[in-house]
Enzyme design. Structure first.
Site, PDB file in Angstrom:
ATOM      1  N   ARG A 458      94.786  11.575  70.609  1.00 51.53           N
ATOM      2  CA  ARG A 458      93.728  11.541  71.607  1.00 51.53           C
ATOM      3  C   ARG A 458      92.577  10.620  71.212  1.00 51.53           C
ATOM      4  O   ARG A 458      92.036  10.701  70.118  1.00 51.53           O
ATOM      5  CB  ARG A 458      93.202  12.960  71.847  1.00 51.53           C
ATOM      6  CG  ARG A 458      92.151  13.057  72.936  1.00 51.53           C
ATOM      7  CD  ARG A 458      91.753  14.498  73.163  1.00 51.53           C
ATOM      8  NE  ARG A 458      92.827  15.235  73.809  1.00 51.53           N
ATOM      9  CZ  ARG A 458      93.106  16.513  73.541  1.00 51.53           C
ATOM     10  NH1 ARG A 458      92.428  17.152  72.615  1.00 51.53           N
ATOM     11  NH2 ARG A 458      94.082  17.126  74.183  1.00 51.53           N
ATOM     12  N   HIS A 488     102.055  14.936  64.003  1.00 57.19           N
ATOM     13  CA  HIS A 488     100.747  15.111  63.372  1.00 57.19           C
ATOM     14  C   HIS A 488     100.858  15.228  61.852  1.00 57.19           C
ATOM     15  O   HIS A 488      99.857  15.193  61.144  1.00 57.19           O
ATOM     16  CB  HIS A 488     100.077  16.359  63.959  1.00 57.19           C
ATOM     17  CG  HIS A 488      98.640  16.517  63.610  1.00 57.19           C
ATOM     18  ND1 HIS A 488      98.168  17.517  62.780  1.00 57.19           N
ATOM     19  CD2 HIS A 488      97.550  15.799  63.965  1.00 57.19           C
ATOM     20  CE1 HIS A 488      96.857  17.421  62.660  1.00 57.19           C
ATOM     21  NE2 HIS A 488      96.450  16.388  63.357  1.00 57.19           N
ATOM     22  N   TYR A 521      85.724  12.760  55.141  1.00 58.82           N
ATOM     23  CA  TYR A 521      86.475  13.987  55.410  1.00 58.82           C
ATOM     24  C   TYR A 521      86.964  14.591  54.097  1.00 58.82           C
ATOM     25  O   TYR A 521      87.437  13.881  53.210  1.00 58.82           O
ATOM     26  CB  TYR A 521      87.694  13.696  56.281  1.00 58.82           C
ATOM     27  CG  TYR A 521      87.412  13.400  57.727  1.00 58.82           C
ATOM     28  CD1 TYR A 521      86.163  12.951  58.157  1.00 58.82           C
ATOM     29  CD2 TYR A 521      88.412  13.551  58.682  1.00 58.82           C
ATOM     30  CE1 TYR A 521      85.923  12.660  59.485  1.00 58.82           C
ATOM     31  CE2 TYR A 521      88.185  13.259  60.023  1.00 58.82           C
ATOM     32  CZ  TYR A 521      86.938  12.815  60.410  1.00 58.82           C
ATOM     33  OH  TYR A 521      86.709  12.525  61.729  1.00 58.82           O
ATOM     34  N   HIS A 642      88.244  19.431  56.280  1.00 56.77           N
ATOM     35  CA  HIS A 642      89.394  19.077  57.100  1.00 56.77           C
ATOM     36  C   HIS A 642      90.713  19.565  56.525  1.00 56.77           C
ATOM     37  O   HIS A 642      91.729  19.569  57.227  1.00 56.77           O
ATOM     38  CB  HIS A 642      89.427  17.546  57.275  1.00 56.77           C
ATOM     39  CG  HIS A 642      90.367  17.060  58.316  1.00 56.77           C
ATOM     40  ND1 HIS A 642      91.549  16.407  58.016  1.00 56.77           N
ATOM     41  CD2 HIS A 642      90.315  17.122  59.659  1.00 56.77           C
ATOM     42  CE1 HIS A 642      92.169  16.073  59.139  1.00 56.77           C
ATOM     43  NE2 HIS A 642      91.450  16.493  60.154  1.00 56.77           N
TER      44      HIS A 642
END
Length: 743
Positions: A458, A488, A521, A642
């Site tokens: 996205r 992913h 992150y 994360h």
């Protein structure tokens, strides 16, 4: 357990925080009108969801708003460096933009198509939208006022200020006028509204000027729209050669508003207001019907900018008749209108946060090379592949440098003549990615290179399409994963010929192959030559690129087949131990009902359940009879937490997994995800200590209660700041020594 922190007072600036009232707690909606009931009656198996209270899940959308409120609390914390507070204001705005474009848009779409169903929290989509509207209006108002009344003045005190046009000297106005005529004016396109000119299309997230014009000859009023060019700097700096620590800016929209006579000669500019529209920008592609996924997605991206509006932000003093025109033409409901103090769109504060004012930022931090990968007494880079042959290496970014570990691993593999093949997943990467360059170099040298590019990631779709085409043109085998699933998982497999045999080198991580975000992150990764993992990754890549639907894995849990079921089994093993059971989970979000119910059952059996979540949590912890032994914490700060870690048991028998999956339906059902078990005893101990520290009452965090309310826990009983885990880890990792070589 510690008691809840003292109540939050009204907004006042103190030495520690500018508190912000939290959005209202999520109220239980049990059918019997009572809060969560006690233990199920005799004969009911605690594992049966039917025996659990109906109101055991918090609403995910409201929980997300609460997460963004925590970001806003950091922006209001006077103990944080000033430019970092400006950064958190920008992050809040950016987060909310995406929330409206995706989550709010999705709710509206389900209502419009008639497929709306109650959420797990018991709310209808319309009720969820009402909750969002109340919370978002409150938070956006406080966000704007925090900048206007607190952070903005504090920046001005440090010589960083937004200057209104009428506050400029005549010389400055003339200089900016020259710049407007040469740089800005040529790219502006005024669009009038009259019988010959219909109301123009307003693109999503664009900043616009609503201009009210008067025809001096007829006295008639006219409306026009001027789009603020997104490719020009929003903050125009007024140079001051005499003071290097003076940063004064004029907003681009103010410069345009001061020169509208150039756009509308012969007309009188009566009023000018800024406004901004947010549209549904989620992308949907029916992959089963798409002969070419790449082409189908490109067409959908073209349609994205024409999505229906879901939010209209306007200046708080906009005239009602102008607002009526906008809402009518844009077809926006009054509940979707947000009147805010100017300036709108505070994502632009990233420009300010990037200023080179070290005294106003976090102390400088440079990631270090992991000791197992650090070169010894030589200037040449470390041989990553040789280091991996010495034993598994657990990486913790950003404390461990990504560039000298994962990036170096892929680059060295690409240049190694003995490497025969490289297989890599790519979900998000940077615009000038050295990872992409390395894969292209590897293909150019004759290696077999496979890139599983997730072009449906996205808001990175266009970037990923570009990289996919570039890789294809370079001879890389590019595939887009499996139909109906996003890939992913964060995986890299390198096959190398050594002494007539093949050895597999693997990396499995929790974060993207993106060198830029790897500096911001917090993520984990495992570098290994373990043969079992090598076999697992070979099977998984074959599944992604070919036809291997029944692949089985030994050291991996892979979604959508085995992550949920595997984790539930591990949770149940700890539940069977009763009070001796121990479950610790670190994720970005947890909303999956099956996972949550398993955790409730474990808590009801007496096992300790600790959940460290950054964002959304649908859990209700510390509820008598349901989750008395459960704690939920959230850590926000310098780095974006994360990593995903799943730990079961303690000591030598503990089982710990790391990987890419959050506990959400999309991750467990509609994505290819991978979790890998950590087996090295020292690494298991390291991760266990990390989880314990993150859940410690000595560390600054937010605590979730059973009513769905988050409480900030950042001061001791003496009023002193609690430990910041990011600062602590920077110091701890900076003192590590190179371990002895394992045999």
């Amino acid at each position: 357990m510690t008691s809840n922190p003292r109540p939050v007072p009204d907004i006042v600036e103190s030495s520690s925080v500018v508190p912000l009232p939290t959005i209202r707690a999520q109220r239980p909606r049990a059918s019997n009108g009572r809060f969560i009931s006690a233990v199920p009656s005799d004969g009911d198996f605690p594992g049966d969801p039917q025996s659990l209270p109906e109101d055991r899940f918090l609403d995910r959308e409201v929980s997300w708003l609460q997460f963004n409120e925590r970001v806003l609390q950091l922006a209001g914390d006077a103990d944080l460096p000033l430019l970092e507070r400006a950064r958190f204001l920008a992050i809040f705005a950016s987060n909310l933009d995406e929330f409206f474009m995706v989550r709010v848009a999705g709710l509206k779409r389900r209502i419009a198509t008639g497929i709306a169903t109650r959420s797990a929290s018991g709310l209808e989509p319309r009720e969820v939208l009402d909750e969002i509207s109340v919370g978002a209006h409150e938070l956006m108002g406080r966000h704007s006022m925090l900048f206007r009344d607190v952070v903005g003045p504090a920046l001005s005190n440090e010589g960083i200020s937004l200057v209104r046009w009428d506050e400029l000297t005549k010389e400055e106005q003339e200089r900016l006028g020259d710049m407007f005529r040469s740089t800005v004016y040529p790219v502006l396109t005024p669009l009038a509204v009259d019988p010959a000119h219909p109301f123009p299309y307003i693109s999503g997230l664009s900043l616009n000027l609503a201009v009210i014009l008067i025809n001096p000859q007829t006295g008639h009023e006219h409306f026009a729209r001027v789009k603020v060019p997104p490719l020009l700097p929003r903050f125009i700096e007024l140079s001051d050669d005499d003071d290097l620590y003076l940063n004064r800016y004029v907003l681009l929209e103010e410069l345009i508003a001061a020169h509208l006579e150039f756009l509308f000669p012969g007309m009188e500019v009566h009023e000018t207001f800024t406004f901004r529209v947010t549209r549904n920008e989620d992308v949907e592609v029916e992959e089963d019907d798409a002969e070419n996924l790449l082409t189908a997605l490109e067409k959908e991206l073209t349609r994205r900018r024409f999505g229906p509006p879901v939010r209209l932000e306007v200046e708080e003093d906009m005239d009602d008749h102008v607002l009526d025109l906008l809402t009518r033409e844009l077809r926006v409901h009054h509940s979707e209108v947000y009147r805010l103090p100017s300036p709108l769109d505070l994502t632009a504060l990233n420009t300010v946060a990037d200023l080179d004012r070290t005294e106003l930022r976090y102390p400088n931090f440079v990631p270090s090379t992991h000791p197992a990968l650090a070169p010894v007494e030589r200037a040449a880079p470390s041989d990553i592949l040789a280091a991996m042959r010495g034993g598994e290496v657990l990486l913790h970014h950003p404390y461990d440098s990504f560039s000298t570990s994962v990036q170096a691993f892929i680059e060295q593999a690409a240049n190694d003549p003995q490497v025969l093949a490289i297989k890599q997943t790519l979900y998000r990467t940077s615009g000038d990615s050295p990872i992409i360059d390395a894969l292209i170099d590897a293909a150019a040298s004759g290696k077999q290179v496979l890139a599983v590019v997730e072009i449906k990631a996205r808001f990175d779709e266009e970037n990923n399409i570009t990289w996919a085409r570039k890789l294809e043109h370079a001879g890389v085998h590019v595939v887009y994963g499996m139909v109906g699933l996003k890939t992913h998982a964060k995986l890299c497999l390198v096959v190398r010929e050594e002494k007539g045999a093949l050895r597999r080198y693997c990396h499995i991580g929790t974060g993207n192959y993106n060198p830029k975000t790897a500096r911001l992150y917090e993520d984990l990764g495992l570098l290994t030559t373990d043969e079992t993992i090598g076999e697992d990754l070979t099977r998984l890549f074959n599944q992604l690129s070919g036809m291997a639907p029944k692949s089985k894995f030994k050291r991996l849990l892979v979604a959508p087949r085995s992550v949920r079921s595997g984790l539930v089994s591990l949770i149940e093993e700890e539940a069977a131990k009763g009070p001796d059971g121990c479950i610790r989970i670190k994720v970005n979000s947890i909303v999956d009902e099956a996972i949550i119910d398993a955790l409730y059952r474990a808590s009801m059996a007496g096992a300790s359940v600790d959940v460290w979540v950054r964002g959304i949590s649908a859990l209700r912890p510390e509820v008598p009879g349901l989750s008395e032994t459960m704690r939920v914490r959230s850590v926000l700060g310098r780095f974006l937490e994360h990593s995903r870690v799943f730990a079961f048991g303690t000591g030598k028998s503990a089982k710990i997994y790391i990987g890419s999956a959050d506990m959400m339906h999309r991750n467990l059902d509609r994505r290819v995800e991978a979790l890998v078990q950590i087996t090295d005893r020292d690494q298991v101990k390291t991760l266990g200590s990390l989880l314990d520290r993150g859940m410690s009452d000595e560390v600054a965090s937010w605590h979730l209660d059973g009513n769905g309310q988050w409480h900030r826990h950042h001061l001791s009983s003496d009023g002193l700041p609690l430990t910041d885990i990011h600062t602590e880890l920077i110091a701890a990792y900076g003192t590590r020594r190179r371990p002895g070589r394992r045999r």
